[in-house]
Design a protein around this motif. Structure first.
Motif, short mmCIF file in Angstrom:
data_model
loop_
_atom_site.label_atom_id
_atom_site.label_comp_id
_atom_site.label_asym_id
_atom_site.label_seq_id
_atom_site.Cartn_x
_atom_site.Cartn_y
_atom_site.Cartn_z
N THR A 37 -96.26 10.66 -8.63
CA THR A 37 -96.86 11.92 -9.07
C THR A 37 -96.04 12.51 -10.21
OG1 THR A 37 -97.47 12.30 -6.77
CG2 THR A 37 -97.66 14.17 -8.28
N GLY A 38 -96.71 12.95 -11.26
CA GLY A 38 -96.02 13.54 -12.40
C GLY A 38 -95.65 12.55 -13.49
N SER A 39 -96.04 11.28 -13.34
CA SER A 39 -95.77 10.28 -14.39
C SER A 39 -96.61 10.57 -15.63
CB SER A 39 -96.10 8.87 -13.87
OG SER A 39 -95.32 8.51 -12.77
N VAL A 40 -96.13 10.09 -16.77
CA VAL A 40 -96.91 10.16 -18.00
C VAL A 40 -97.85 8.97 -18.02
CG1 VAL A 40 -96.86 10.16 -20.51
CG2 VAL A 40 -95.06 11.35 -19.23
N VAL A 41 -99.15 9.23 -18.00
CA VAL A 41 -100.14 8.15 -18.00
C VAL A 41 -100.30 7.59 -19.41
CG1 VAL A 41 -102.56 7.57 -17.56
CG2 VAL A 41 -101.35 9.16 -16.04
N GLY A 42 -100.39 8.48 -20.41
CA GLY A 42 -100.56 8.06 -21.79
C GLY A 42 -101.31 9.10 -22.60
N ASP A 43 -101.58 8.79 -23.86
CA ASP A 43 -102.28 9.72 -24.73
C ASP A 43 -103.77 9.77 -24.40
OD1 ASP A 43 -99.90 10.11 -25.99
OD2 ASP A 43 -100.42 9.04 -27.83
N ILE A 44 -104.34 10.95 -24.61
CA ILE A 44 -105.80 11.09 -24.51
C ILE A 44 -106.43 10.26 -25.62
CG2 ILE A 44 -107.72 12.71 -24.49
CD1 ILE A 44 -105.74 13.21 -22.23
N LEU A 45 -107.49 9.54 -25.31
CA LEU A 45 -108.17 8.72 -26.32
C LEU A 45 -108.55 9.59 -27.52
CD1 LEU A 45 -110.52 6.68 -23.96
CD2 LEU A 45 -108.60 5.74 -25.30
N PRO A 46 -108.32 9.11 -28.74
CA PRO A 46 -108.62 9.92 -29.94
C PRO A 46 -110.04 10.47 -29.97
CG PRO A 46 -107.35 7.99 -30.54
CD PRO A 46 -107.69 7.83 -29.09
N SER A 47 -111.02 9.63 -29.59
CA SER A 47 -112.41 10.09 -29.63
C SER A 47 -112.66 11.19 -28.60
CB SER A 47 -113.36 8.91 -29.36
OG SER A 47 -113.09 8.32 -28.11
N VAL A 48 -112.04 11.07 -27.44
CA VAL A 48 -112.19 12.07 -26.38
C VAL A 48 -111.46 13.36 -26.77
CG1 VAL A 48 -111.75 12.61 -23.95
CG2 VAL A 48 -112.43 10.29 -24.62
N ALA A 49 -110.26 13.20 -27.33
CA ALA A 49 -109.50 14.38 -27.76
C ALA A 49 -110.28 15.18 -28.80
CB ALA A 49 -108.15 13.94 -28.32
N LYS A 50 -110.90 14.47 -29.73
CA LYS A 50 -111.67 15.14 -30.77
C LYS A 50 -112.86 15.89 -30.16
CE LYS A 50 -114.12 14.30 -35.12
NZ LYS A 50 -114.54 13.26 -36.10
N GLU A 51 -113.54 15.25 -29.22
CA GLU A 51 -114.70 15.86 -28.57
C GLU A 51 -114.30 17.12 -27.80
OE1 GLU A 51 -117.88 14.97 -24.96
OE2 GLU A 51 -116.43 13.43 -25.55
N LEU A 52 -113.11 17.09 -27.18
CA LEU A 52 -112.69 18.19 -26.32
C LEU A 52 -111.83 19.23 -27.04
CD1 LEU A 52 -111.78 16.21 -23.07
CD2 LEU A 52 -113.95 17.26 -23.70
N GLY A 53 -111.57 18.99 -28.31
CA GLY A 53 -110.77 19.94 -29.07
C GLY A 53 -109.28 19.85 -28.81
N LEU A 54 -108.83 18.72 -28.29
CA LEU A 54 -107.42 18.52 -28.00
C LEU A 54 -106.72 17.90 -29.20
CD1 LEU A 54 -107.81 17.09 -24.38
CD2 LEU A 54 -107.08 19.40 -25.01
N PRO A 55 -105.45 18.20 -29.40
CA PRO A 55 -104.74 17.65 -30.57
C PRO A 55 -104.39 16.18 -30.40
CG PRO A 55 -103.24 18.92 -29.22
CD PRO A 55 -104.61 19.13 -28.63
N GLU A 56 -104.18 15.51 -31.49
CA GLU A 56 -103.74 14.12 -31.45
C GLU A 56 -102.39 14.04 -30.75
OE1 GLU A 56 -102.67 10.48 -34.56
OE2 GLU A 56 -103.62 12.33 -35.26
N GLY A 57 -102.23 13.07 -29.87
CA GLY A 57 -100.98 12.92 -29.15
C GLY A 57 -100.90 13.71 -27.86
N CYS A 58 -101.95 14.45 -27.52
CA CYS A 58 -102.00 15.16 -26.25
C CYS A 58 -101.99 14.12 -25.12
CB CYS A 58 -103.26 16.01 -26.16
SG CYS A 58 -103.42 16.98 -24.64
#
Length: 488
Positions: free
Chosen positions: A204-225
């Motif tokens: 619990t609390g591990s870093v899974v990875g970056d949000i997919l660029p296409s998903v981040a863009k759709e959700l308004g999240l910054p690159e590298g989130c």
């Protein structure tokens, strides 16, 4: 840094954004609807994902988001085919499908074997028995299954394309080795289930990875989130209560009361499991269990609405009437089994009862008896758990019941334990913020993050005023279940 947290329930989703210094920048909730299929209760997962997307979009407009973390209800899962097409909606844990399969597995493999590995006793609520239902009753669906994902790792998969599940949620499948921290190849092989169906387990609390660029863009999240691995909602609520050490517990005083007690050594004694207690991996090398009373606030609300019909005397509010006109304990006793008995009796047919009523008994006496009875029930459970080496030394109360000073005074006196409350009832979101802040490197440990995100409100300590009265009432209370069971 700002941390977006999501608590995904079967009927409601909550979203909150925390700043690095613990300030709450955004908070919103949204309801989700259930769909019913094959005569059981299932989650409309597509509608749920739509709600989540809307919440994240709204939250991302308030601040630059560093990470996302998700908590969810347990057991329920989706099945995807090799093309990631949804082929089975998630059944709720209350869905009866899987009962026959749980009984079959218990007879075939033995309860002791399963409990010693998984910390669970075969029951229809756990994922594997519902999966076996699909296998036996819808083989054409089962054959297509390429991925089994619980709600939390499903959302994580949509966000990152990575299949990861934390240890605590993995334990809700019923085939996770709680000591080896892996899915049990032995059990899966015996059940004829491919290990590849399940996501990769991580702490619990591990870093899974970056949000997919296409998903981040759709959700308004910054690159590298990034996505931080969340957990079972019960675990996150416990972390949000600042409970990180053995001997501590979080007491969720909602409609149902659940004490999550944290300890070091996992019991392997089957009696523990047959009383309804599970063993769940917690943070680091710790474990926890869930101690239940099915009707806690439910009994209080029933009495206030259906018995008193909102009566409030001379007060402006009924709560003030019941809380502000307290009287000493009387002989009135309440058995709180208004929806059956949970741990340690596991008796769905048990009934609630008021005893020792006289013509002099008042509504205030009965109200106090409810608060005492629910507290006595938790004392029974804590004494039972102590027989297996699980000892609670302090409690943090959350949920609606934690707003009652009278109840918490009574609870502290009866349990003989200090009881604290929090500034916010949204413990699960706060727990995710703690995990996110540590994963982001803002703090070097959950304990360090606790000082910033977990803020306490009040503390109640045991008083001696009614100690002898409570001791005598408790001795009577412990006999009630067994006496009244004979006439149910």
């Amino acid at each position: 840094m700002n941390f977006l947290t999501l608590d995904v329930g079967s009927t409601c989703c909550k979203c909150q954004v925390f700043s690095q210094d613990g300030a709450i920048l955004f908070y919103r909730t949204a309801e989700c609807a259930l769909s019913r299929e094959d005569g059981g209760a299932s989650v409309d997962i597509r509608a749920l994902w739509s709600v989540i997307r809307d919440l994240v979009r709204a939250a991302s407009e308030t601040a630059e988001i560093t990470s996302v973390a998700v908590a969810s209800f347990g057991e329920s899962f989706v099945l995807l085919d090799e093309n990631d097409e949804l082929i089975a909606y998630p059944m709720l844990y209350t869905d009866p499908r899987g009962e026959e399969q749980a009984e079959q597995v218990a007879k075939t493999l033995g309860k002791q074997k399963i409990f010693s590995v998984t910390g669970t006793v075969p029951h229809a609520m756990y994922s594997v028995y519902k999966l076996l239902w699909w296998k036996q009753n819808r083989p054409e669906i089962y054959r297509k299954a390429d991925k089994l994902l619980l709600i939390c790792d499903y959302i994580g998969y949509l966000l990152t394309g990575k299949r990861v599940i934390d240890y605590s949620l993995a334990a809700r499948t019923g085939v996770f080795d709680i000591r080896g921290k892996c899915f049990s190849e032995e059990l899966l092989s015996a059940l004829g289930i491919d290990r590849k169906l399940f996501s990769a387990p991580m702490p619990t609390g591990s870093v899974v990875g970056d949000i997919l660029p296409s998903v981040a863009k759709e959700l308004g999240l910054p690159e590298g989130c990034r996505l931080i691995l969340g957990s079972h909602d019960q675990i996150c609520a416990t972390l949000g209560a600042g409970v990180f050490q053995a001997g501590q517990a979080a007491d969720g005083m909602g409609t149902v009361e659940c004490i999550t007690a944290v300890f070091e050594n996992a019991p392997a004694d089957l009696r523990f499991g047959e009383m309804g207690y599970c063993v769940v991996p917690f943070l680091r090398d710790l474990y926890c269990t869930y101690i239940f009373n099915y009707t806690s606030n439910a009994v209080v609300n029933w009495f206030r609405s259906d018995i008193l019909h909102g009566y409030k005397g001379e007060e402006e509010k009924q709560f003030a009437y019941l809380e502000g006109h307290d009287r000493p304990p009387t002989e009135v006793l309440l058995l709180p089994y208004f929806a059956g008995a949970a741990t340690p009796y596991q008796d769905a047919d048990a009934k609630g009862a008021f005893l020792n009523l006289t013509k002099d008994t008042t509504d205030l006496d009965m109200h106090r008896a409810i608060l005492e009875g629910t507290s006595f029930e938790m004392k029974v459970n804590l004494e039972t758990a102590a027989q297996f080496g699980i000892r609670v030394q302090a409690i943090t109360a959350t949920g609606g019941g934690a707003n009652s000073d009278l109840w918490l005074h009574i609870k502290s006196d009866i349990l003989g334990l200090p009881v604290r409350t929090l500034r916010s009832s949204e413990g699960g979101l706060c727990g995710l913020a703690v995990l996110s802040a540590v994963a982001a490197g803002a703090y070097d440990s959950p304990e360090a993050a606790r000082a910033v995100f977990v803020r306490y409100k009040k503390e109640y300590v045991p008083q001696t005023d009614y100690a002898q009265i409570y001791s005598q009432k408790y001795q009577k209370y412990k006999k009630l279940y067994h006496i009244l069971k004979e006439i149910n």
